[in-house]
Scaffold this motif. Structure first.
Motif, PDB file in Angstrom:
ATOM      1  N   ILE A   4      47.122 -44.925 -69.982  1.00  0.00           N
ATOM      2  CA  ILE A   4      46.269 -43.848 -70.482  1.00  0.00           C
ATOM      3  C   ILE A   4      44.846 -44.127 -70.006  1.00  0.00           C
ATOM      4  O   ILE A   4      44.322 -45.231 -70.209  1.00  0.00           O
ATOM      5  CB  ILE A   4      46.276 -43.752 -72.025  1.00  0.00           C
ATOM      6  CG1 ILE A   4      47.700 -43.802 -72.579  1.00  0.00           C
ATOM      7  CG2 ILE A   4      45.539 -42.497 -72.478  1.00  0.00           C
ATOM      8  CD1 ILE A   4      48.533 -42.595 -72.291  1.00  0.00           C
ATOM      9  N   LEU A  96      46.758 -45.911 -80.112  1.00  0.00           N
ATOM     10  CA  LEU A  96      47.368 -46.229 -78.814  1.00  0.00           C
ATOM     11  C   LEU A  96      47.309 -47.731 -78.547  1.00  0.00           C
ATOM     12  O   LEU A  96      48.282 -48.336 -78.072  1.00  0.00           O
ATOM     13  CB  LEU A  96      46.648 -45.465 -77.697  1.00  0.00           C
ATOM     14  CG  LEU A  96      46.846 -43.951 -77.663  1.00  0.00           C
ATOM     15  CD1 LEU A  96      45.906 -43.312 -76.651  1.00  0.00           C
ATOM     16  CD2 LEU A  96      48.298 -43.597 -77.333  1.00  0.00           C
ATOM     17  N   SER A  99      49.810 -49.620 -80.713  1.00  0.00           N
ATOM     18  CA  SER A  99      51.214 -49.425 -80.335  1.00  0.00           C
ATOM     19  C   SER A  99      51.665 -50.426 -79.282  1.00  0.00           C
ATOM     20  O   SER A  99      52.854 -50.771 -79.196  1.00  0.00           O
ATOM     21  CB  SER A  99      51.441 -48.004 -79.814  1.00  0.00           C
ATOM     22  OG  SER A  99      50.969 -47.873 -78.468  1.00  0.00           O
ATOM     23  N   TYR A 102      50.926 -48.962 -73.965  1.00  0.00           N
ATOM     24  CA  TYR A 102      50.211 -48.449 -72.789  1.00  0.00           C
ATOM     25  C   TYR A 102      49.092 -49.381 -72.347  1.00  0.00           C
ATOM     26  O   TYR A 102      48.469 -50.065 -73.159  1.00  0.00           O
ATOM     27  CB  TYR A 102      49.590 -47.071 -73.109  1.00  0.00           C
ATOM     28  CG  TYR A 102      50.588 -46.080 -73.622  1.00  0.00           C
ATOM     29  CD1 TYR A 102      51.462 -45.429 -72.757  1.00  0.00           C
ATOM     30  CD2 TYR A 102      50.680 -45.807 -74.991  1.00  0.00           C
ATOM     31  CE1 TYR A 102      52.393 -44.526 -73.235  1.00  0.00           C
ATOM     32  CE2 TYR A 102      51.611 -44.899 -75.477  1.00  0.00           C
ATOM     33  CZ  TYR A 102      52.470 -44.264 -74.593  1.00  0.00           C
ATOM     34  OH  TYR A 102      53.403 -43.388 -75.071  1.00  0.00           O
ATOM     35  N   LEU A 104      45.360 -49.361 -71.165  1.00  0.00           N
ATOM     36  CA  LEU A 104      44.252 -48.452 -71.474  1.00  0.00           C
ATOM     37  C   LEU A 104      43.068 -48.737 -70.552  1.00  0.00           C
ATOM     38  O   LEU A 104      42.595 -49.884 -70.464  1.00  0.00           O
ATOM     39  CB  LEU A 104      43.818 -48.625 -72.931  1.00  0.00           C
ATOM     40  CG  LEU A 104      44.894 -48.329 -73.984  1.00  0.00           C
ATOM     41  CD1 LEU A 104      44.402 -48.711 -75.367  1.00  0.00           C
ATOM     42  CD2 LEU A 104      45.322 -46.861 -73.939  1.00  0.00           C
ATOM     43  N   VAL A 199      53.511 -39.334 -76.652  1.00  0.00           N
ATOM     44  CA  VAL A 199      52.649 -40.500 -76.424  1.00  0.00           C
ATOM     45  C   VAL A 199      52.260 -41.128 -77.753  1.00  0.00           C
ATOM     46  O   VAL A 199      52.194 -42.358 -77.887  1.00  0.00           O
ATOM     47  CB  VAL A 199      51.392 -40.098 -75.620  1.00  0.00           C
ATOM     48  CG1 VAL A 199      50.391 -41.234 -75.546  1.00  0.00           C
ATOM     49  CG2 VAL A 199      51.806 -39.662 -74.216  1.00  0.00           C
ATOM     50  N   LEU A 200      52.009 -40.311 -78.755  1.00  0.00           N
ATOM     51  CA  LEU A 200      51.690 -40.800 -80.099  1.00  0.00           C
ATOM     52  C   LEU A 200      52.913 -40.656 -81.024  1.00  0.00           C
ATOM     53  O   LEU A 200      53.614 -39.641 -80.927  1.00  0.00           O
ATOM     54  CB  LEU A 200      50.511 -40.014 -80.697  1.00  0.00           C
ATOM     55  CG  LEU A 200      49.101 -40.445 -80.302  1.00  0.00           C
ATOM     56  CD1 LEU A 200      48.089 -39.521 -80.958  1.00  0.00           C
ATOM     57  CD2 LEU A 200      48.815 -41.886 -80.707  1.00  0.00           C
TER      58      LEU A 200
END
Length: 200
Positions: A4, A96, A99, A102, A104, A199-200
């Motif tokens: 992301i 994000l 979690s 991803y 970032l 994604v969420l």
């Protein structure tokens, strides 16, 4: 999707020259005229792309000597343009990050000289694995090479990356290099679209 990529100004950080210039103008229309015809977004973007603040200021003072003091305040009092974090987006970034799903990153049009002010003020800027700053790279969005700098430096596959930006021009440029995108309009809209994408 593995990565992301966030824009910063207008997405995570509320930056607006009006926060400063409302202190300097009594008439809102006069202020808007000054910001639209003197210290224009196009002029500011040249500093974002690597021109020094001193060079940009001197050039504008030469063109508009009657506004010298107002022009010099643009960068002289630049921190007063920072309105704070856009809290709803910071909450999305926090989720994000928590979690762990991803990588970032941030890709930002920002002057190399003013970016350290933001780094000191916003702790969440330390959460990114990398931040590509236009003023440092001497290139900026929407130029394709600026996106490729991010992708190449961090070995990101464009098709596995989602790019979030509030500027539609920059969104189209990201799509052109193969990235998935969300055109940011509000934290609530961002959260909804990320949920729809899974994604969420």
């Amino acid at each position: 999707m593995t990565t992301i990529v966030f824009d910063l100004g207008g997405v995570l950080i509320d930056w607006n020259p009006r926060y400063l210039y409302r202190k300097l103008f009594t008439d809102e229309q006069e202020m808007d005229h000054f910001l639209n015809t003197v210290t224009t977004p196009d002029w500011n973007e040249e500093q974002d792309a690597g021109r020094t603040l001193a060079e940009g200021t001197a050039l504008l003072v030469q063109q508009h000597p009657q506004h010298q003091e107002l022009i010099e305040h643009f960068y002289g009092r630049w921190p007063e343009m920072l309105g704070g974090a856009i809290q709803g987006t910071v909450e999305v970034l926090t989720e994000l990050r928590a979690s762990g799903r991803y990588h970032l990153y941030a890709l930002t049009n920002w002057s190399e000289e003013t970016f350290p002010v933001a780094q000191q003020q916003f702790e969440f800027l330390q959460w990114f694995e990398g931040i590509v700053v236009s003023g440092t790279e001497k290139s900026r969005k929407p130029f394709p090479e600026f996106y490729h700098t991010l992708l190449t430096r961090y070995n990101i596959e464009a098709g596995q990356a989602l790019f979030i930006d509030d500027n539609e021009r920059n969104i189209h440029a990201a799509q052109a290099v193969g990235m998935q995108t969300v055109h940011f309009r509000s934290p609530e809209q961002l959260r909804t679209e990320l949920q729809q994408l899974g994604v969420l």
